[in-house]
Each structure stands twice: as structure tokens, then as C-alpha cells.
Design an enzyme around this catalytic site. Structure first.
Site, PDB file in Angstrom:
ATOM      1  N   GLU A   1     -11.808  -7.448  -5.605  1.00 41.33           N
ATOM      2  CA  GLU A   1     -11.141  -6.162  -5.312  1.00 41.33           C
ATOM      3  C   GLU A   1     -11.975  -5.052  -5.936  1.00 41.33           C
ATOM      4  O   GLU A   1     -12.384  -5.159  -7.100  1.00 41.33           O
ATOM      5  CB  GLU A   1      -9.721  -6.168  -5.912  1.00 41.33           C
ATOM      6  CG  GLU A   1      -9.034  -4.813  -5.874  1.00 41.33           C
ATOM      7  CD  GLU A   1      -7.653  -4.814  -6.542  1.00 41.33           C
ATOM      8  OE1 GLU A   1      -7.035  -5.886  -6.675  1.00 41.33           O
ATOM      9  OE2 GLU A   1      -7.207  -3.717  -6.942  1.00 41.33           O
TER      10      GLU A   1
ATOM     11  N   GLU B   1      -8.318   5.762  -7.839  1.00 44.26           N
ATOM     12  CA  GLU B   1      -6.977   5.342  -8.227  1.00 44.26           C
ATOM     13  C   GLU B   1      -6.552   6.091  -9.472  1.00 44.26           C
ATOM     14  O   GLU B   1      -7.352   6.324 -10.371  1.00 44.26           O
ATOM     15  CB  GLU B   1      -6.952   3.827  -8.514  1.00 44.26           C
ATOM     16  CG  GLU B   1      -5.555   3.305  -8.769  1.00 44.26           C
ATOM     17  CD  GLU B   1      -5.519   1.814  -9.025  1.00 44.26           C
ATOM     18  OE1 GLU B   1      -6.577   1.227  -9.288  1.00 44.26           O
ATOM     19  OE2 GLU B   1      -4.412   1.251  -8.982  1.00 44.26           O
TER      20      GLU B   1
HETATM   21  C1  LIG Z   1      -1.525   0.064  -3.935  1.00 45.59           C
HETATM   22  O1  LIG Z   1      -2.776   0.204  -4.514  1.00 45.59           O
HETATM   23  C2  LIG Z   1      -2.923  -0.220  -5.834  1.00 45.59           C
HETATM   24  C3  LIG Z   1      -4.342   0.058  -6.181  1.00 45.59           C
HETATM   25  O2  LIG Z   1      -5.132  -0.974  -6.387  1.00 45.59           O
HETATM   26  C4  LIG Z   1      -2.539  -1.668  -6.009  1.00 45.59           C
HETATM   27  O3  LIG Z   1      -2.601  -2.035  -7.359  1.00 45.59           O
HETATM   28  C5  LIG Z   1      -1.179  -1.858  -5.474  1.00 45.59           C
HETATM   29  O4  LIG Z   1      -0.862  -3.212  -5.515  1.00 45.59           O
HETATM   30  C6  LIG Z   1      -1.096  -1.359  -4.057  1.00 45.59           C
HETATM   31  N1  LIG Z   1       0.166  -1.613  -3.502  1.00 45.59           N
HETATM   32  C7  LIG Z   1       0.237  -2.282  -2.390  1.00 45.59           C
HETATM   33  C8  LIG Z   1       1.561  -2.585  -1.853  1.00 45.59           C
HETATM   34  O5  LIG Z   1      -0.728  -2.657  -1.801  1.00 45.59           O
END
Ligand SMILES: *[C@@H]1O[C@H](CO)[C@@H](O)[C@H](O)[C@H]1NC(C)=O
Ligand SMILES: *[C@@H]1O[C@H](CO)[C@@H](O)[C@H](O)[C@H]1NC(C)=O
Ligand SMILES: *[C@@H]1O[C@H](CO)[C@@H](O)[C@H](O)[C@H]1NC(C)=O
Length: 314
Positions: free
Chosen positions: A133, A138
Site C-alpha cells: 500500500e 493523507e
Molecule cells: C480510506 O483511506 C485510508 C487511507 O489509507 C485508509 O486507511 C482507510 O482504510 C480507507 N477507508 C476505506 C474504506 O477504504
């Protein structure tokens, strides 16, 4: 016939050129976001006070709109929520294509701002965390840490000293270390996040992934050093001309090729949850996070992304 030494020198030049030059593969602009990305209506794995809506709902509620060549994704800012009902309507879109070695460039005019917001632009492979990832942009609650981060399986660490303008945080990328903090680099450029980013007209985030490194750059809208191929969204880009990255993740003690598989781009906005919620009390934000999301809808009127374009080069 050319002498062998000249041929050899030429082949080095060509190989070097090929390594850093990429041609455009996908362009997302205006309504082409609808064909290139899919809306995911899943539950938020990070426990946010969010309700990810479908494309049909997003379009009928005006949460996903095209304005000229811009594409705008926003959270609902009109409904007061029942404490026992679903969270605030928002978006999670995923690219239909997955990319291995590539460059992605995000030309962003505005990003979600406001207390309780946790927006992200990131890339992830199936079978997490084995396929890796990369979090490109962010942050939470308009604040820190404005970082780019890798999250991997075990056996991937970063050197403390490397060629980057950002400040390294944790060095171990393994998701099992320190509650999945990952190996982040704090981006030091001014105006790289939140209200300051927006007041300055946003800018460009770019990520390059090869089999031996990951690099992330940020240029603010008025940055004098934004490369012309980035600024113009050129049909080909040469990352050799982009200067020292903000974040550099080399293969010194991480086999990038085996820790990262072809990845999809995800753009999402959640609220509270594991990160934004836990640091909310120390963020200078009013009330408590869940109450803020439930009862103060108009405070989410600036919780939107405005993309000028997104391009992927290979
Ligand atoms: C949204 O993005 C963040 C960034 O990495 C992640 O940690 C989080 O799980 C994400 N939520 C979803 C539902 O994908
Ligand atoms: C993150 O960026 C914002 C906006 O530029 C800035 O106000 C804030 O201080 C930054 N946070 C950190 C931890 O650098
Ligand atoms: C890192 O990548 C370079 C360039 O591809 C390669 O020559 C080197 O062997 C790699 N190092 C490690 C430790 O894998």
C-alpha cells in the site's frame, strides 16, 4: 558500423532514458472519472462515521459532479444524522485498472477540509498487505502529519538517511509494527495539506514506482519549480527532471518488486474512525468527533475534492 564503445555508450543512454521516461496510459478528467473508477459501497475498515454511497446515489445527491473538465467528489453537507443510523454520505472510488511500475500524477484544485475529515489518495493491491500500500496524500482534521507512507508485509525497512526533502518517521513498513503505522515521511513543503493547500489553489502530487523504489513529490500551485511536463499534463514525463523527491523509499533493505504488486488507485473520504477520531480531542476541533459529524452538516461544505485531472504513465 559504429565502434563498440560508442554503441555501448548509446545503449546506456537509451536504457537510462527508458528508465525515467513514461508515456501516458490513462487520463481521468471530467466525466471520464465515471468510466475509469468504480464507487465502492463497502463498510469502512477503519471504523469511520461514514456511509460510502453508490455512483447512482452520489450523482442524484450531487456528491459526484462534473464541472467543465473538473471532477468534484463531496460529502453530504445537508443531512442531520440519527445517532443510531448510518454515517455521513461520502465516497470511496477505486480505479478499474491496476498498475505495476508506473507514474501517477494528481492535479488537485481542492481537497476535503474540516474537523473530523480523513481524506486519502492512495494505491493498494489485492491481498493486503502482501501486495503493498502506498499512501500518497493523507491526513486528518486539517492537520498533521501530511505524510506519505508505505504499508507492507514483514521484511521491508527504510534507511534513516536518504535523498528526500521530507522527514522520515517510523522506518519499518511492516503493518504488524506499531499498529500499522507504516514507514511514513512527513512532507515539509508549505501548503501541502488542508486549508492552506486549498487557499493556495492546491497543486500536484506525483508518485513513481519502479521495481527498485517508490518516490513521491508535491508541488504547490504557485511553486516555481513545478516541472513543465507535470504542469502541462504532457503525454510523456521524465522523472529524471523532477528533482529530489519529498519522500523516497529505496530498495536498500526492502525488495520493492516482491513487496508491491499491481495496485488500484483509491480516493476516499471518511470521518472520525481509527485515526481522525482518536486524535480529534487534541486537534483543536469543537465538540466530540461523532457529534460533529452527526449534528453539524454545514461544517462539511468544504469536504470535497476538485480534480483538474489524474494521469497514469507507464
Ligand atoms: C480510506 O483511506 C485510508 C487511507 O489509507 C485508509 O486507511 C482507510 O482504510 C480507507 N477507508 C476505506 C474504506 O477504504
Ligand atoms: C500540515 O500542513 C498544514 C498546512 O500546510 C500545516 O498547517 C500543518 O502545520 C502541517 N502539519 C505538520 C505536522 O507539519
Ligand atoms: C536495488 O535496485 C537496484 C537497481 O535496480 C539494483 O541494482 C540493486 O541490486 C537493488 N538492491 C537490492 C538490495 O535489492
Amino acid at each position: 558500423m559504429l565502434p563498440g564503445t560508442i554503441l555501448f555508450a548509446l545503449s546506456l543512454l537509451v536504457r537510462r532514458g527508458l528508465c525515467a521516461t513514461y508515456g501516458v496510459h490513462d487520463t481521468f478528467q471530467g466525466s471520464s472519472f465515471f468510466s475509469g473508477f468504480s464507487f465502492q459501497t463497502i463498510a469502512d475498515p477503519t471504523n469511520g462515521r461514514v456511509n460510502y454511497v453508490s455512483q447512482a446515489t452520489a450523482q442524484s445527491e450531487g456528491l459526484a459532479t462534473v464541472s467543465g473538465s473538473h471532477f468534484i467528489l463531496r460529502a453530504d453537507s445537508s443531512k442531520t444524522l440519527s445517532a443510531s443510523g448510518p454515517g455521513r454520505d461520502s465516497f470511496r472510488i477505486q480505479s478499474n485498472n491496476a498498475y505495476g511500475t508506473h507514474v501517477s500524477v494528481f492535479n488537485v484544485q481542492h481537497m476535503p477540509q474540516g474537523c473530523a475529515t480523513w481524506p486519502a489518495i492512495w494505491e493498494v493491491a489485492p491481498n493486503w498487505p502482501n501486495g503493498g500500500e502506498v499512501d500518497i496524500l493523507e491526513g486528518v482534521n486539517d492537520q498533521s502529519p501530511n505524510q506519505s507512507t508505505l504499508h507492507t508485509s514483514s521484511g521491508c525497512t527504510m534507511p534513516a538517511s536518504r535523498s528526500e526533502t521530507g522527514t522520515p518517521l517510523q522506518l519499518d513498513c511492516n503493518v504488524l509494527v506499531n499498529s500499522n503505522a507504516g514507514c511514513g515521511v512527513h512532507i515539509n513543503d508549505a501548503n501541502n495539506y488542508g486549508p492552506d493547500f486549498n487557499n493556495n489553489g492546491g497543486g500536484w502530487y506525483a508518485m513513481e514506482r519502479t521495481s527498485s523504489f517508490v518516490k513521491v513529490w508535491f508541488w504547490a500551485r504557485n511553486d516555481g519549480s513545478v516541472p513543465s511536463d507535470v504542469m502541462n499534463g504532457a503525454n510523456s514525463v521524465n522523472t529524471d527532471n523532477w528533482g529530489t523527491p519529498d519522500a523516497y523509499f529505496p530498495n536498500t533493505s526492502c525488495d520493492i518488486a516482491s513487496h508491491f504488486q499491481p495496485s488500484n488507485i483509491i480516493i476516499n473520504l471518511t470521518f472520525c474512525g481509527d485515526w481522525a477520531g482518536s486524535v480529534y480531542p487534541s486537534s483543536g476541533c469543537p465538540n466530540d468527533c461523532i457529534t460533529w459529524v452527526n449534528n453539524y452538516p454545514s461544517s462539511f461544505s468544504n469536504a470535497y475534492f476538485d480534480f483538474i485531472w489524474v494521469k497514469v504513465y507507464q
